[in-house]
Scaffold this active site. Structure first.
Site, PDB file in Angstrom:
ATOM      1  N   THR A  93     100.667  35.397  64.541  1.00 43.10           N
ATOM      2  CA  THR A  93      99.520  34.553  64.141  1.00 43.10           C
ATOM      3  C   THR A  93      98.854  36.093  63.922  1.00 43.10           C
ATOM      4  O   THR A  93      98.503  36.704  65.462  1.00 43.10           O
ATOM      5  CB  THR A  93      99.416  33.390  65.220  1.00 43.10           C
ATOM      6  OG1 THR A  93     100.756  32.314  65.306  1.00 43.10           O
ATOM      7  CG2 THR A  93      97.909  33.281  64.776  1.00 43.10           C
ATOM      8  N   LYS A 168      98.338  28.185  58.276  1.00 47.65           N
ATOM      9  CA  LYS A 168      97.974  28.198  61.045  1.00 47.65           C
ATOM     10  C   LYS A 168      96.798  28.364  61.328  1.00 47.65           C
ATOM     11  O   LYS A 168      97.034  27.424  62.162  1.00 47.65           O
ATOM     12  CB  LYS A 168      98.974  29.736  61.282  1.00 47.65           C
ATOM     13  CG  LYS A 168      98.696  29.750  62.469  1.00 47.65           C
ATOM     14  CD  LYS A 168     100.347  28.897  63.094  1.00 47.65           C
ATOM     15  CE  LYS A 168      99.707  29.240  64.590  1.00 47.65           C
ATOM     16  NZ  LYS A 168     100.673  28.454  65.198  1.00 47.65           N
ATOM     17  N   LYS A 243      93.018  32.466  71.304  1.00 43.86           N
ATOM     18  CA  LYS A 243      93.188  33.840  70.308  1.00 43.86           C
ATOM     19  C   LYS A 243      92.597  32.996  68.757  1.00 43.86           C
ATOM     20  O   LYS A 243      92.507  33.055  67.817  1.00 43.86           O
ATOM     21  CB  LYS A 243      94.259  33.895  70.529  1.00 43.86           C
ATOM     22  CG  LYS A 243      94.665  34.756  69.335  1.00 43.86           C
ATOM     23  CD  LYS A 243      95.966  35.379  69.645  1.00 43.86           C
ATOM     24  CE  LYS A 243      96.709  36.073  67.743  1.00 43.86           C
ATOM     25  NZ  LYS A 243      98.400  35.985  68.252  1.00 43.86           N
TER      26      LYS A 243
HETATM   27  P1  NAD Z   1     104.024  37.708  73.777  1.00 41.29           P
HETATM   28  O1  NAD Z   1     103.708  38.883  74.710  1.00 41.29           O
HETATM   29  O2  NAD Z   1     105.705  36.867  74.248  1.00 41.29           O
HETATM   30  O3  NAD Z   1     105.544  38.760  73.218  1.00 41.29           O
HETATM   31  C1  NAD Z   1     105.172  39.757  72.144  1.00 41.29           C
HETATM   32  C2  NAD Z   1     106.262  40.905  72.306  1.00 41.29           C
HETATM   33  O4  NAD Z   1     105.643  41.646  71.552  1.00 41.29           O
HETATM   34  C3  NAD Z   1     105.569  41.885  73.583  1.00 41.29           C
HETATM   35  O5  NAD Z   1     106.803  41.570  74.215  1.00 41.29           O
HETATM   36  C4  NAD Z   1     105.454  42.964  73.242  1.00 41.29           C
HETATM   37  O6  NAD Z   1     106.043  44.005  74.671  1.00 41.29           O
HETATM   38  C5  NAD Z   1     105.691  43.303  71.921  1.00 41.29           C
HETATM   39  N1  NAD Z   1     105.533  44.253  71.638  1.00 41.29           N
HETATM   40  C6  NAD Z   1     104.062  44.402  71.158  1.00 41.29           C
HETATM   41  N2  NAD Z   1     103.391  45.845  70.581  1.00 41.29           N
HETATM   42  C7  NAD Z   1     105.217  46.285  70.266  1.00 41.29           C
HETATM   43  C8  NAD Z   1     104.822  47.035  69.789  1.00 41.29           C
HETATM   44  N3  NAD Z   1     104.329  48.298  68.836  1.00 41.29           N
HETATM   45  N4  NAD Z   1     106.231  47.542  68.984  1.00 41.29           N
HETATM   46  C9  NAD Z   1     107.693  46.673  69.885  1.00 41.29           C
HETATM   47  N5  NAD Z   1     107.016  45.437  70.197  1.00 41.29           N
HETATM   48  C10 NAD Z   1     105.993  45.115  70.826  1.00 41.29           C
HETATM   49  O7  NAD Z   1     104.091  36.514  72.802  1.00 41.29           O
HETATM   50  P2  NAD Z   1     104.787  35.385  72.116  1.00 41.29           P
HETATM   51  O8  NAD Z   1     103.888  34.261  73.000  1.00 41.29           O
HETATM   52  O9  NAD Z   1     106.369  35.928  71.772  1.00 41.29           O
HETATM   53  O10 NAD Z   1     103.697  35.404  70.712  1.00 41.29           O
HETATM   54  C11 NAD Z   1     104.133  36.407  69.689  1.00 41.29           C
HETATM   55  C12 NAD Z   1     103.076  35.604  68.367  1.00 41.29           C
HETATM   56  O11 NAD Z   1     103.549  34.197  68.002  1.00 41.29           O
HETATM   57  C13 NAD Z   1     101.803  35.554  68.907  1.00 41.29           C
HETATM   58  O12 NAD Z   1     101.004  36.406  67.554  1.00 41.29           O
HETATM   59  C14 NAD Z   1     101.291  33.988  69.128  1.00 41.29           C
HETATM   60  O13 NAD Z   1      99.694  34.224  68.435  1.00 41.29           O
HETATM   61  C15 NAD Z   1     102.720  33.613  67.834  1.00 41.29           C
HETATM   62  N6  NAD Z   1     102.711  32.693  68.518  1.00 41.29           N
HETATM   63  C16 NAD Z   1     103.380  31.950  69.813  1.00 41.29           C
HETATM   64  C17 NAD Z   1     103.755  30.742  69.950  1.00 41.29           C
HETATM   65  C18 NAD Z   1     103.651  30.740  71.666  1.00 41.29           C
HETATM   66  O14 NAD Z   1     103.061  29.255  72.198  1.00 41.29           O
HETATM   67  N7  NAD Z   1     104.365  31.631  72.660  1.00 41.29           N
HETATM   68  C19 NAD Z   1     103.630  29.694  69.348  1.00 41.29           C
HETATM   69  C20 NAD Z   1     102.784  29.795  68.421  1.00 41.29           C
HETATM   70  C21 NAD Z   1     102.999  31.138  67.343  1.00 41.29           C
END
Ligand code: NAD
Length: 294
Positions: A93, A168, A243
């Site tokens: 997102t 979204k 966010k």
């Molecule tokens: P998270 O922080 O658990 O996962 C993100 C991952 O990206 C982390 O493991 C981090 O180490 C990795 N990362 C960051 N920079 C990187 C790079 N340069 N190379 C490789 N890996 C890298 O977050 P999440 O909850 O999995 O959310 C991910 C996305 O999905 C976000 O944009 C969030 O807003 C969206 N989202 C989350 C949810 C939810 O319920 N968690 C729901 C809908 C959307």
């Protein structure tokens, strides 16, 4: 066999990648956090040394990263190294402007791209029932659809580049505002001596009906599966709601849209987060509105 690179194996990325493995894809994964790689390996993901190595042989590349700056930085590293004709899918997102920049970066290298953020949370990611909102060309969408299917309950093509991110943040602005509205109504009902159940029974079948009330009710009792019955454990954390509301307000400002309730919702969630509740479910804002301590 189709090979998919999966970059960003966090709370969402890991279960999504696991569903692709289950569907028979070869998944080459990378994340910066070693613990996440351990989990991914257990799910059958082939762990690569870095993002460039992950995309080298991939027919499609999925990114699931925290924010726009991470997506742009990863795209800058990998776009020139990807296989000719590979499809890039960003499911993070992020802000609409960064999403369009990411499309442009990949397009310079002749790659097909879609932005495809999701709703459904970690539960939907594990169950393979996420809703994907996609933005990009018809060709890119047609190529992406079968890849998204093992992770999806629903896939909607919303329009051109950035349209998925636009859908979204508009949806989540509705959600943030409606949750505050429902929570305020319960707080008012309490002061008026009206029981939670009575308000629920009336509003859930009247014009106040909405998802924040009938699926995600912010008081314990009427909807047993809502986080209110579980100490406001997420669910969908208040930090993520903030966010998304900030993204909606940045977007509103950039196009001159008036979203006063969205702005107010962002302020209220900022205060709720600042009092130490960023990790609580976003429906816990009812406790903040009631004036209860964190
Ligand atoms: P998270 O922080 O658990 O996962 C993100 C991952 O990206 C982390 O493991 C981090 O180490 C990795 N990362 C960051 N920079 C990187 C790079 N340069 N190379 C490789 N890996 C890298 O977050 P999440 O909850 O999995 O959310 C991910 C996305 O999905 C976000 O944009 C969030 O807003 C969206 N989202 C989350 C949810 C939810 O319920 N968690 C729901 C809908 C959307």
């Amino acid at each position: 066999m189709t090979t998919i690179a999966f970059i960003g194996l966090g709370n969402m990325g890991n279960p999504m990648a696991a569903n692709l493995v289950k569907a028979g894809y070869a998944v080459h994964g990378f994340d910066l956090v070693p613990e996440n790689l351990v989990i991914a390996r257990e799910h059958g993901v082939v762990i690569m040394a870095n993002a460039v190595a992950a995309v080298k042989d991939a027919d499609a590349v999925i990114t699931m990263l925290p924010a726009g700056k991470h997506v742009l930085s990863v795209y800058a590293d990998i776009a020139a190294k990807a296989k000719k004709g590979a499809l890039f899918i960003d499911s993070s997102t992020i802000d609409v402007e960064s999403a369009r920049k990411a499309h442009a970066t990949a397009a310079k290298h002749g790659l097909l791209t879609i932005d495809a953020p999701v709703s459904g949370g970690t539960g939907g990611a594990a169950a393979g029932t996420l809703t994907f909102m996609a933005g990009g060309s018809k060709d890119a969408f047609a190529k992406a659809e079968p890849i998204l299917k093992p992770m999806a309950g629903r896939i909607v093509h919303c329009g051109d580049d950035g349209a998925g991110q636009a859908a979204k943040i508009c949806n989540n602005m509705i959600l943030g505002i409606s949750m505050i509205g429902v929570a305020e109504a319960f707080v008012l009902a309490e002061k008026l001596g009206l029981s939670h159940q009575a308000l629920f029974d009336v509003a859930s079948t009247s014009s106040g009906q909405c998802w924040s009330l009938t699926t995600y009710c912010p008081v314990p009792g009427p909807v047993p599966t809502s986080p209110a019955n579980n100490g406001y454990k997420p669910g969908f954390a208040a930090a993520l709601m903030l966010k998304d509301l900030k993204l909606s307000q940045e977007a509103a400002q950039s196009v001159g849209a008036a979203t006063p309730l969205g702005a107010e919702a962002a302020q209220l969630y900022a205060l709720f987060n600042a009092q130490g509740d960023a990790g609580a479910d976003f429906s816990g804002i009812i406790n903040f509105l009631r004036g209860d301590p964190a």
